[in-house]
Design an enzyme around this catalytic site. Structure first.
Site, PDB file in Angstrom:
ATOM      1  N   ARG A   1       7.485 -12.280  -4.936  1.00 10.65           N
ATOM      2  CA  ARG A   1       6.733 -11.299  -5.594  1.00 10.65           C
ATOM      3  C   ARG A   1       5.691 -11.743  -6.368  1.00 10.65           C
ATOM      4  O   ARG A   1       5.948 -12.864  -7.105  1.00 10.65           O
ATOM      5  CB  ARG A   1       7.399 -10.418  -6.238  1.00 10.65           C
ATOM      6  CG  ARG A   1       8.234  -9.278  -5.642  1.00 10.65           C
ATOM      7  CD  ARG A   1       7.437  -8.212  -4.835  1.00 10.65           C
ATOM      8  NE  ARG A   1       6.766  -7.553  -5.423  1.00 10.65           N
ATOM      9  CZ  ARG A   1       6.739  -6.440  -6.342  1.00 10.65           C
ATOM     10  NH1 ARG A   1       7.983  -6.185  -6.428  1.00 10.65           N
ATOM     11  NH2 ARG A   1       5.575  -6.255  -6.878  1.00 10.65           N
TER      12      ARG A   1
ATOM     13  N   ARG B   1      -7.340 -16.192   3.386  1.00  5.36           N
ATOM     14  CA  ARG B   1      -8.047 -16.724   4.226  1.00  5.36           C
ATOM     15  C   ARG B   1      -8.856 -18.185   3.847  1.00  5.36           C
ATOM     16  O   ARG B   1      -9.474 -18.836   4.734  1.00  5.36           O
ATOM     17  CB  ARG B   1      -9.106 -15.908   5.023  1.00  5.36           C
ATOM     18  CG  ARG B   1      -8.172 -14.807   5.903  1.00  5.36           C
ATOM     19  CD  ARG B   1      -7.081 -15.194   6.853  1.00  5.36           C
ATOM     20  NE  ARG B   1      -6.547 -14.209   7.378  1.00  5.36           N
ATOM     21  CZ  ARG B   1      -5.166 -14.246   7.687  1.00  5.36           C
ATOM     22  NH1 ARG B   1      -4.390 -15.132   7.412  1.00  5.36           N
ATOM     23  NH2 ARG B   1      -4.438 -13.208   8.045  1.00  5.36           N
TER      24      ARG B   1
ATOM     25  N   CYS C   1      -2.794  -5.297   4.170  1.00  2.44           N
ATOM     26  CA  CYS C   1      -3.098  -4.543   3.078  1.00  2.44           C
ATOM     27  C   CYS C   1      -2.699  -3.203   3.152  1.00  2.44           C
ATOM     28  O   CYS C   1      -2.804  -2.611   4.207  1.00  2.44           O
ATOM     29  CB  CYS C   1      -4.762  -4.871   2.815  1.00  2.44           C
ATOM     30  SG  CYS C   1      -5.133  -6.451   2.093  1.00  2.44           S
TER      31      CYS C   1
ATOM     32  N   GLU D   1      -0.915   1.414  -2.886  1.00  5.83           N
ATOM     33  CA  GLU D   1       0.416   1.868  -3.650  1.00  5.83           C
ATOM     34  C   GLU D   1       0.268   3.152  -3.811  1.00  5.83           C
ATOM     35  O   GLU D   1      -0.464   3.723  -3.813  1.00  5.83           O
ATOM     36  CB  GLU D   1       0.275   1.130  -5.138  1.00  5.83           C
ATOM     37  CG  GLU D   1       0.672  -0.679  -5.066  1.00  5.83           C
ATOM     38  CD  GLU D   1       2.123  -0.635  -4.935  1.00  5.83           C
ATOM     39  OE1 GLU D   1       3.031   0.384  -5.267  1.00  5.83           O
ATOM     40  OE2 GLU D   1       2.548  -1.797  -4.431  1.00  5.83           O
TER      41      GLU D   1
ATOM     42  N   ARG E   1      -0.681  -6.386  -5.781  1.00  2.03           N
ATOM     43  CA  ARG E   1       0.772  -6.768  -5.545  1.00  2.03           C
ATOM     44  C   ARG E   1       0.866  -7.553  -4.422  1.00  2.03           C
ATOM     45  O   ARG E   1       0.460  -7.143  -3.078  1.00  2.03           O
ATOM     46  CB  ARG E   1       1.603  -5.769  -5.670  1.00  2.03           C
ATOM     47  CG  ARG E   1       1.677  -5.008  -7.157  1.00  2.03           C
ATOM     48  CD  ARG E   1       2.639  -3.787  -6.897  1.00  2.03           C
ATOM     49  NE  ARG E   1       3.012  -3.118  -8.115  1.00  2.03           N
ATOM     50  CZ  ARG E   1       2.210  -1.958  -8.846  1.00  2.03           C
ATOM     51  NH1 ARG E   1       1.099  -1.717  -8.344  1.00  2.03           N
ATOM     52  NH2 ARG E   1       2.425  -1.595  -9.885  1.00  2.03           N
TER      53      ARG E   1
ATOM     54  N   TYR F   1       3.590 -13.172 -12.233  1.00  2.00           N
ATOM     55  CA  TYR F   1       3.140 -11.660 -12.620  1.00  2.00           C
ATOM     56  C   TYR F   1       2.136 -11.965 -13.726  1.00  2.00           C
ATOM     57  O   TYR F   1       2.314 -13.018 -14.694  1.00  2.00           O
ATOM     58  CB  TYR F   1       4.008 -10.840 -13.476  1.00  2.00           C
ATOM     59  CG  TYR F   1       4.714 -10.171 -12.295  1.00  2.00           C
ATOM     60  CD1 TYR F   1       4.565  -9.020 -11.637  1.00  2.00           C
ATOM     61  CD2 TYR F   1       6.054 -10.972 -11.906  1.00  2.00           C
ATOM     62  CE1 TYR F   1       5.552  -8.660 -10.943  1.00  2.00           C
ATOM     63  CE2 TYR F   1       6.703 -10.449 -10.885  1.00  2.00           C
ATOM     64  CZ  TYR F   1       6.744  -9.097 -10.403  1.00  2.00           C
ATOM     65  OH  TYR F   1       7.331  -8.771  -9.241  1.00  2.00           O
TER      66      TYR F   1
ATOM     67  N   ARG G   1       7.168  -6.636 -14.654  1.00  3.35           N
ATOM     68  CA  ARG G   1       8.664  -7.331 -14.585  1.00  3.35           C
ATOM     69  C   ARG G   1       8.732  -8.382 -15.748  1.00  3.35           C
ATOM     70  O   ARG G   1       8.682  -9.626 -15.288  1.00  3.35           O
ATOM     71  CB  ARG G   1       8.818  -8.016 -13.177  1.00  3.35           C
ATOM     72  CG  ARG G   1       9.002  -7.051 -12.071  1.00  3.35           C
ATOM     73  CD  ARG G   1      10.431  -6.157 -12.211  1.00  3.35           C
ATOM     74  NE  ARG G   1      11.619  -6.932 -12.549  1.00  3.35           N
ATOM     75  CZ  ARG G   1      12.571  -7.367 -11.585  1.00  3.35           C
ATOM     76  NH1 ARG G   1      12.113  -7.091 -10.224  1.00  3.35           N
ATOM     77  NH2 ARG G   1      13.514  -7.984 -11.699  1.00  3.35           N
TER      78      ARG G   1
END
Length: 123
Positions: A6, A62, A74, A77, A89, A107, A115
């Site tokens: 993540r 890419r 893609c 959210e 994210r 992050y 997080r």
């Protein structure tokens, strides 16, 4: 075994240049920190908050040599009231022999708030 790696980053403005540059920065750190090779990646999911519309962040992937055949998607959210704005994210699905606690999740910028438990002492 397939593991999820993540990461998240925020941008200051909804511009193609900033979206692609921020995503490229995040992906580079995720790839480097976890020693990920494109042949070991099953797929990549990238989500954005509803205020990011100027570009597909997948465009950044890419720019990396060898990643042209990795499937990338893609998506948007869920717009939860009060959630972090201008956030990108990433979820890399990678073949790895690492344990869950050995994966380095990244992050950056305001996204460290998502997080903080995983970000302590990093970068």
């Amino acid at each position: 075994m397939i593991r999820g790696v993540r990461g998240a980053i925020t941008v200051n403005e909804n511009s193609e240049t900033e979206i692609v540059a921020a995503t490229e920065r995040l992906l580079k750190i995720m790839i480097d920190e976890n020693r990920i090779e494109p042949d070991g990646v099953a797929s990549v999911f990238i989500s954005v908050t509803e205020d990011i519309t100027a570009a597909f962040p997948a465009k950044a992937l890419r720019l990396f040599a060898g990643w042209e055949y990795v499937p990338v998607m893609c998506m948007r959210e869920i717009p939860v009231p009060g959630s972090l704005e201008k956030c990108i994210r990433v979820m890399l699905h990678v073949n790895s022999s690492s344990r869950q606690d050995e994966i380095s999740h990244i992050y950056l910028e305001e996204a460290v708030r998502l997080r903080p438990d995983l970000n302590a002492g990093k970068l």
